[in-house]
Design an enzyme around this catalytic site. Sequence first.
Site, PDB file in Angstrom:
ATOM      1  N   LYS A   1       3.994   0.233  21.750  1.00 17.70           N
ATOM      2  CA  LYS A   1       2.848   0.380  20.940  1.00 17.70           C
ATOM      3  C   LYS A   1       2.538  -0.932  19.850  1.00 17.70           C
ATOM      4  O   LYS A   1       1.236  -0.805  19.523  1.00 17.70           O
ATOM      5  CB  LYS A   1       3.331   1.595  19.810  1.00 17.70           C
ATOM      6  CG  LYS A   1       3.750   2.820  20.998  1.00 17.70           C
ATOM      7  CD  LYS A   1       4.292   3.901  19.973  1.00 17.70           C
ATOM      8  CE  LYS A   1       4.758   5.025  21.140  1.00 17.70           C
ATOM      9  NZ  LYS A   1       5.537   6.295  20.514  1.00 17.70           N
TER      10      LYS A   1
ATOM     11  N   GLN B   1       9.369   7.250  15.741  1.00 19.19           N
ATOM     12  CA  GLN B   1       9.803   7.337  17.185  1.00 19.19           C
ATOM     13  C   GLN B   1      10.933   8.316  17.404  1.00 19.19           C
ATOM     14  O   GLN B   1      11.873   8.333  16.821  1.00 19.19           O
ATOM     15  CB  GLN B   1      10.302   5.918  17.748  1.00 19.19           C
ATOM     16  CG  GLN B   1      10.284   5.877  19.088  1.00 19.19           C
ATOM     17  CD  GLN B   1       9.125   6.088  19.973  1.00 19.19           C
ATOM     18  OE1 GLN B   1       8.044   5.772  19.598  1.00 19.19           O
ATOM     19  NE2 GLN B   1       9.367   6.782  20.979  1.00 19.19           N
TER      20      GLN B   1
ATOM     21  N   ASP C   1       1.001  10.736  15.190  1.00 19.06           N
ATOM     22  CA  ASP C   1       1.148  11.680  16.365  1.00 19.06           C
ATOM     23  C   ASP C   1       0.812  13.019  16.306  1.00 19.06           C
ATOM     24  O   ASP C   1       1.189  13.808  17.223  1.00 19.06           O
ATOM     25  CB  ASP C   1       2.913  11.640  16.187  1.00 19.06           C
ATOM     26  CG  ASP C   1       3.358  10.343  17.099  1.00 19.06           C
ATOM     27  OD1 ASP C   1       2.656   9.900  18.178  1.00 19.06           O
ATOM     28  OD2 ASP C   1       4.540  10.066  17.012  1.00 19.06           O
TER      29      ASP C   1
END
Length: 315
Positions: free
Chosen positions: A53, A97, A120
């Site tokens: 990422k 994460q 997200d």
Amino acid sequence: MAARVLDGNKIREEIIADLAVEIRELKAAGITPGLAAILVGDNPASHIYVRNKVKACQSLGLYSEKIELPSEASTEDLIKRVGELNRRDSVDGILIQLPLPPQVDTQAVLEAVDPAKDVDGLHPVNLGYLVSGRPGLVPCTPAGIVEILRRGGIAMAGSQTLIIGRSNLVGKPLALLLLREHATVTIAHSRTRALAPLARQADILIAAIGQPGLVTAEFIKPHATVIDVGINRLTTPEEIRRLYRQSSVPLHQLEAKGSVLVGDVQPEDASEMAGAFTPVPGGVGPLTIAMLMVNSVRAAKRRRMDQKKTTTGSR
Ligand code: NAD
């Protein structure tokens, strides 16, 4: 006739090329979108995901930073770091994460993220926007699947679509996105009875299960579109032979690399039965990071352009 392959890498390149134009425009306006990733503990897969990422941000000229916390970090430690990032203007996107260690209250941490920076799309505010059809930040993997279908020329409106899997990360948000595209959506899961005949009615069949090769020929309506979200790592020749009856290439890959990535769909059955399908690897996977970049740019645009308007307006 063998099915058409929906090439995730190619679609990712198209999305990134479009995004590069938007990033140039933002930079010309003095805005460099920024993403901060919080990584807890030493899960090797999580480290690889975060590295990829950060790399994607760098290649697009976005600002990025990685915040690493020890595996014994508490919910309070994480919420404090999230709070700091919420307040920093140079950070447009905050990524936690997952999975977090068991002592951490994952939902509390996700809810601490400013919804305007929730790239997200997992904050209840953004999920609420998704339910009510208002613009917000949408979870990356489901958003990527819709891009594959749209850019792959697959008609969603009016289609019978079956999603196998009801997770908060994939199945549920995907169902809402596909409803927005006017598909007739059914969600199946581990308690669904007679799954294969149900799946065989679907024009678009999406497997987000996490079970190698669960979807076989009897699940696939001839010429249907099959989207394979699953990522499973096989490490024995027996497992591979069960999935690949014709090709010996994966067995050679196993010898060379020690493991082989497969999806939830029997690849040879998909190729024979479907009209179009996504391979694993190289299907849905590449889109997830691309959509994270899209969300980061979108978050920067919304928040900072709004700020500019407010400042100008108050003069
Ligand atoms: P999850 O474990 O949270 O959910 C799995 C779902 O599958 C559950 O809803 C469960 O009810 C259903 N299920 C399990 N066994 C079943 C069975 N026998 N029949 C029918 N349904 C069954 O997983 P998730 O986070 O939604 O991820 C699903 C898969 O997608 C995993 O392999 C994961 O690694 C992969 N994934 C890939 C990406 C990507 O970028 N390609 C992103 C997220 C997840």
